[in-house]
Design an enzyme around this catalytic site. Structure first.
Site, PDB file in Angstrom:
ATOM      1  N   LYS A  99       8.654 -17.571 -10.429  1.00  0.00           N
ATOM      2  CA  LYS A  99       7.927 -16.325 -10.865  1.00  0.00           C
ATOM      3  C   LYS A  99       6.411 -16.860 -11.709  1.00  0.00           C
ATOM      4  CE  LYS A  99       8.217 -12.412 -14.077  1.00  0.00           C
ATOM      5  NZ  LYS A  99       9.026 -11.985 -15.303  1.00  0.00           N
ATOM      6  N   ASN A 135       0.849  -1.275   0.151  1.00  0.00           N
ATOM      7  CA  ASN A 135      -0.121   0.136  -0.112  1.00  0.00           C
ATOM      8  C   ASN A 135       0.774   1.245  -0.058  1.00  0.00           C
ATOM      9  OD1 ASN A 135       0.606   0.951   2.934  1.00  0.00           O
ATOM     10  ND2 ASN A 135      -0.290  -1.054   3.029  1.00  0.00           N
TER      11      ASN A 135
END
Ligand code: CTP
Length: 416
Positions: free
Chosen positions: A299, A220
């Site tokens: 990934k 955030n």
């Protein structure tokens, strides 16, 4: 001018204003006037290059005292000026601070009056950099600024805008009023009574990161500024301070003990480890409420047209600390809200069993996340009316939160 810094709380603050050689040197006159209007007595030092942009006479007329450029000059009335100038003041400000003076300060070069003054200075130092955007962005300047922050120098960040050289970008001297406001805040801190000397604060700050795979995470916009401001304010009031910090985009204040913890889980673990030493817990971190149920070990590849993530709840650190509290631990939370700010904050105060909740409206563009200012409302369990504060610096807001701790402690000792 007598030869000792002002006593804490005394009226007249002594400020040394250093001016280095940039086009913004003329704005130092406004800084000087602002400080004088606030009741400070100001003495001025200029580098030789600064005198190319504005005459010392201007500052002599405004300050009413000799302006020191070269302490070897026969007209200098003080034979050890760099010592008296730097050790009898409450604050040294350098505005504008050029790339050159910043480089010298960062490396301990003392080849003129202002640089020798900096090295001999026992007061806090505030600098307001001003230079061309390319010079500011240069790795050497950035390295020097980082060094100065680590050395405890306070920085009024430059503005972005059109520069005298015609370029547009960051590097313009910040507004003189902002420089004066930052200076007054530091002077105020220095004069503060050590009313938190018996407290040990544990503060969380910054954003947590919840990893999806080795290269991606959910996070955030929290910068860590608010928690670090509380840490800085508390240290100036004599408290012992530990900070558990997630990801932050600003540096920790000089001298604070910081434990890094990136995920919500790591933060919880670090908090629980530090908690037994604390007398006050302040939860300013923006902790993720959810994390990916699984973290991929390699990934994630884009094989499908859409990707569904499953998230699970993290543990509520603040709620756990509050419910397990003993021995008069004060617990303070933050409520970052975009709507029904006060209603939601009061509900969090009740649900998490807090002493105080600090509510802020993160939908405001001028306050909250990633801003240097905040407009907070302090809601205490024992007070009928919330304390609704205007927009102010995060350091100013931090002091108001700490005032609330002092009030609660005084109240509980009266009741004993
Ligand atoms: N907090 C915490 N641990 C969490 C989530 C939040 O310690 N897992 C703390 C924050 O540091 C803050 C307070 O709880 O002091 C409130 O955080 P906020 O995100 O505003 O509220 P939540 O409790 O997460 O509720 P919601 O997101 O539903 O508003």
């Amino acid at each position: 001018m007598n030869d000792s810094p002002s006593k804490p709380g005394s009226e007249i603050k002594k400020v040394a204003l250093g001016i280095s050689g940039g086009i913004a040197a003329y704005k130092a006159a406004e800084v000087l006037r602002g400080l004088q209007r606030a009741g400070c007595s100001v003495r001025v030092a200029m580098t030789k290059r600064a005198c190319e942009f504005i005459q010392p006479l201007t500052f002599r007329a405004l300050s009413g005292t000799h302006v020191i450029v070269d302490d070897y000059s026969p007209d200098n009335p003080d034979p050890i000026a760099h010592i008296t100038f730097s050790q009898t003041v409450d604050l040294l400000i350098v505005a504008p601070a050029t790339a050159n003076i910043i480089a010298k300060f960062a490396n301990g070069v003392a080849d003129d009056f202002l640089t020798s003054t900096y090295l001999a200075c026992t007061a806090p130092v505030l600098i307001a950099p001003a230079m061309n955007p390319t010079m500011l962005g240069h790795p050497a300047t950035q390295r020097n600024l980082t060094q100065l922050r680590q050395d405890g120098v306070h920085i009024v960040e430059p503005d972005s805008g059109e520069m005298a050289c015609g370029t547009i970008g960051p590097g313009r001297l910040n507004d003189p009023e902002r420089i004066v406001a930052a200076a007054l805040e530091l002077l105020d801190q220095r004069g503060r009574v050590k009313d938190l000397a018996s407290e040990r604060l544990l503060i969380t700050t910054g954003a947590t990161r919840e990893e999806l795979d080795p290269v991606r995470f959910i996070s955030n916009r929290s910068s860590g500024r608010m928690g670090f401001a509380v840490a800085e304010a508390a240290m100036s009031r004599g408290a012992e301070v530990s900070v558990v910090a997630g990801a932050t985009t600003v540096n920790a204040p000089h001298g604070v003990h910081v434990v890094r913890a990136l995920s919500a889980d790591e933060m919880r673990e670090a908090v629980m480890k530090e908690l037994p030493k604390a007398t006050v817990f302040i939860s300013a971190a923006a902790v993720a409420d959810y994390r990916p149920t699984q973290r991929a070990s390699t990934k994630i590849k884009k094989s499908e047209s859409s990707l569904v993530l499953t998230l699970e709840r993290t543990r509520d650190i603040l709620g756990e600390v509050a419910s397990a509290r003993t021995n008069g631990l004060l617990v303070i939370g933050f409520a970052a809200e975009t709507n029904d700010v006060l209603i939601n904050a009061r509900e969090k105060l009740r649900a998490k069993n807090l002493d105080v909740i600090v509510a802020n409206d993160v939908a405001r563009a001028d306050a909250g996340f990633d801003s240097s200012e905040n407009a907070i409302t302090i809601v205490s369990r024992d007070a009928q009316a919330p304390l609704d504060l205007p927009l102010m610096s995060k350091l100013g807001a931090a002091h108001r939160i700490l005032d609330e701790i002092v009030r609660l402690r005084a109240k509980s000792s009266r009741q004993r």
